[in-house]
Design a protein around this motif. Structure first.
Motif, short mmCIF file in Angstrom:
data_model
loop_
_atom_site.label_atom_id
_atom_site.label_comp_id
_atom_site.label_asym_id
_atom_site.label_seq_id
_atom_site.Cartn_x
_atom_site.Cartn_y
_atom_site.Cartn_z
N ASN A 161 0.90 -1.07 0.09
CA ASN A 161 -0.11 -0.21 0.03
C ASN A 161 0.75 1.06 0.29
O ASN A 161 2.63 1.22 -0.39
CB ASN A 161 -1.04 0.09 1.38
N TYR A 174 -1.53 5.92 3.04
CA TYR A 174 -2.75 6.48 3.41
C TYR A 174 -3.58 7.72 4.88
O TYR A 174 -3.71 8.60 4.13
CB TYR A 174 -4.16 5.45 3.33
N LYS A 231 -7.36 6.12 5.96
CA LYS A 231 -7.39 7.96 5.38
C LYS A 231 -8.82 9.06 6.30
O LYS A 231 -8.39 10.32 5.98
CB LYS A 231 -8.76 7.84 4.18
N VAL A 280 -11.64 10.47 -2.14
CA VAL A 280 -10.91 9.34 -1.61
C VAL A 280 -11.13 8.06 -2.82
O VAL A 280 -10.28 7.15 -2.56
CB VAL A 280 -11.43 8.21 -0.36
N ASN A 338 -5.95 9.17 -5.70
CA ASN A 338 -5.54 7.98 -6.47
C ASN A 338 -4.45 8.18 -8.19
O ASN A 338 -3.90 7.53 -8.19
CB ASN A 338 -7.40 6.93 -7.00
N GLN A 344 0.04 8.24 -6.12
CA GLN A 344 0.37 6.44 -5.72
C GLN A 344 0.65 5.38 -6.57
O GLN A 344 0.36 5.78 -8.04
CB GLN A 344 -1.39 6.04 -5.79
N HIS A 357 4.95 7.73 -1.62
CA HIS A 357 3.19 8.32 -2.52
C HIS A 357 3.94 10.04 -2.41
O HIS A 357 5.15 10.31 -1.81
CB HIS A 357 2.50 8.55 -0.96
#
Lengths: 332, 332
Positions: free
Chosen positions: A159, A162, A197, A245, A274, A291, A322
């Motif tokens: 991941n 976040y 988030k 989100v 995203n 991302q 990120h």
DNA sequence: CTGTTAGCGCGTTCAA
DNA sequence: TTGAACGCGCTAACAG
């Protein structure tokens, strides 16, 4: 009915060797004299022999197949993820069985993957209930979460961070002077929203002494329409900015605003997370967390290959870097 | 390594019957006394027995699996198609192996699907060369084309009437007074472009006495960026409208125009053909041919199930109805 | 209605 | 370096 025209026996007979030998050359076993190897290979070519993967799977107890559980192929975030997965899978000669779970019948879907004897499962999606967890656990096949989190995380995952990501973009909005920032979430029964988030959003507020206001939280589906519908409520809430989100939802919010005469970013700012190519489609274009979606997919698949190969994982929970890209839907 | 914890033998032993009987109840064979059936079922439940689909596939020579060849999951048109396919496949209890072909290594991809003993193939994509055709032909597994055409069409297919659809929208532009209408195509080595969509465009011109002008034909990839890049050339060609074969490309063309001060639809009109939800994202929204994308997928999968079941097809080439929706990128 | 018996196509010891 | 023989887990006749 005779799908399988030519079998390993046909090749053996034609080449004047035993099937065991044919099996050896097909599987790259070195203990074969090069002459016989060549002979066999030429016969294989000539007969157009293609090993039966099913029989092979039964005999070897390995299907060289991995199951991909995806909530919705139609959502760009997931489909881009799956591209990364697919490319790496191909690289390692794994087949892919892709199954839409719609976040609901995940258990059922996993069940059928297991019956297919998949060697591993790549799981996307954010609802992992006890039944599913249990099922995965006792299945004995390795599982990697791709772009998805599980609070009770037993499984390796890939991941981004976040919490930090959302916290950072919320910060930017705060710095720009916003006091009432709405948080536009996906379903609130998904921990990726509530525990990650949303938490990032709250952190930002807390750090700057802004009081959390429940009425600024909006939840919908990961779809354009959903964001658009939420638009009206958001406007009426008095919010002057939105952290969203999902890109498609964000596009919905943004379009609702502009369609109703709200100027973006002058009167209202929108950030999404995203950075799929959807962010480029809208006017104004959407500022977004960056991302490495493709990479998340690729890396998670790579992890899975290691697991299936019984290799150790250095880090079971990988967080890729990120970033942030300012486009036109924000001032900063 | 003992993935397969419990086998059909375990169940048989535990239930005090033969494995054949267990097999019967698992496969819903009616010739079983209801008492023994219940007994077996309870043991199955208790042991958490799950039939091994691989072994079953080997024994029955049916894998209950279909292969889906898709050029690019990331493209909404194809991913929406695959939703229709997926839903029907699930309905008929078929598993899906999804393979990205990228229109290039289709032959290789099909090869590996065949080795997996798929019972059928659903093919999306528009490059079908002789090798591939040959391969499909001699494989003996049924193939259905979904939202894809093949001039040498031996295979059943589900589409809309692309020629008419494009002809109709081109007509609308002509009626609106346009003389120089550009045609923005995907790769020109795909017959769906040259033999169908382009043909529709040409038909419309011919019917109204407008001379075909090669310099108004633009070819790119099915991507947003590609459309955007083409935008400049299109503008310089003197065209006053565009018929675009793909929504993402159309979005690119449209955004290029508006970004460069060309007013849409006042100064320039754009029509697209897929009516994916991309058309709603842009401002102005894209007028489009209406295609029942989901249905194309669903119907083609349904056809495939019939074929796999050795049923006859009434109509091997199905054309679903299309329509047109005027949004904001055209005047009519 | 139920059990026995062959395979399905291939990987894999174990001998030779 | 090669071959014979067994078994992977299950379906499908064929008997009974």
């Amino acid at each position: 009915m005779e799908k399988q025209a030519v079998t390993i026996y046909d090749v053996a007979r034609e080449a004047g060797v035993s099937m065991a030998t044919v099996s050896r050359v097909v599987n790259g076993n070195t203990n074969v004299r090069s002459e016989t190897k060549e002979k066999v290979e030429s016969v294989i070519e000539q007969l157009n022999y293609r090993p039966n993967a099913v029989a092979r799977g039964l005999a070897s107890r390995r299907s060289t197949t991995v199951g991909i559980v995806i909530p919705d192929v139609t959502n760009v975030y997931f489909s881009e993820l799956s591209r990364g997965i697919d490319d790496v899978a191909r690289m390692y000669n794994y087949q892919i069985i892709l199954a839409n779970s719609e976040e609901k019948n995940a258990a059922e879907v996993v069940e059928s993957l297991l019956s297919k004897q998949v060697d591993g499962i790549l799981y996307m999606g954010n609802i992992i209930d006890d039944r599913l967890r249990d099922q995965l656990e006792k299945s004995n096949v390795p599982v990697v979460l791709s772009g998805s989190v599980d609070v009770e995380n037993q499984n390796p995952s890939v991941n981004i961070d976040y919490i930090s990501a959302v916290q950072e973009i919320t910060d930017k909005l705060i710095v720009s002077g916003h006091k009432k920032i709405s948080f536009v979430s996906g379903p609130l029964d998904q921990t990726i929203n509530t525990e990650f988030k949303l938490k990032g959003y709250k952190n930002a507020l807390k750090n700057t002494g802004i009081k959390f206001d429940e009425s600024l939280i909006f939840a919908g589906e990961y779809e354009y329409q959903s964001g658009y519908q939420l638009g009206d409520e958001i406007r009426q809430s008095g919010a002057t900015a939105s952290v969203v989100v999902d890109d498609e939802m964000a596009a919905g919010v943004l379009n609702f605003m502009t369609d109703n005469g709200v100027k973006i970013p002058e009167d209202f700012e929108v950030v999404t997370v995203n950075n799929s190519h959807i962010t480029l489609l809208t006017r104004p274009q959407l500022s977004s967390v960056i991302q490495p979606i493709y990479d998340i997919g690729a890396v998670s698949m790579r992890m899975l290959t290691k697991l299936m190969n019984n290799e150790e994982l250095e880090t079971p929970e990988i967080l890729l870097a990120h970033g942030y890209v300012k486009r036109e839907s924000t001032k900063n």
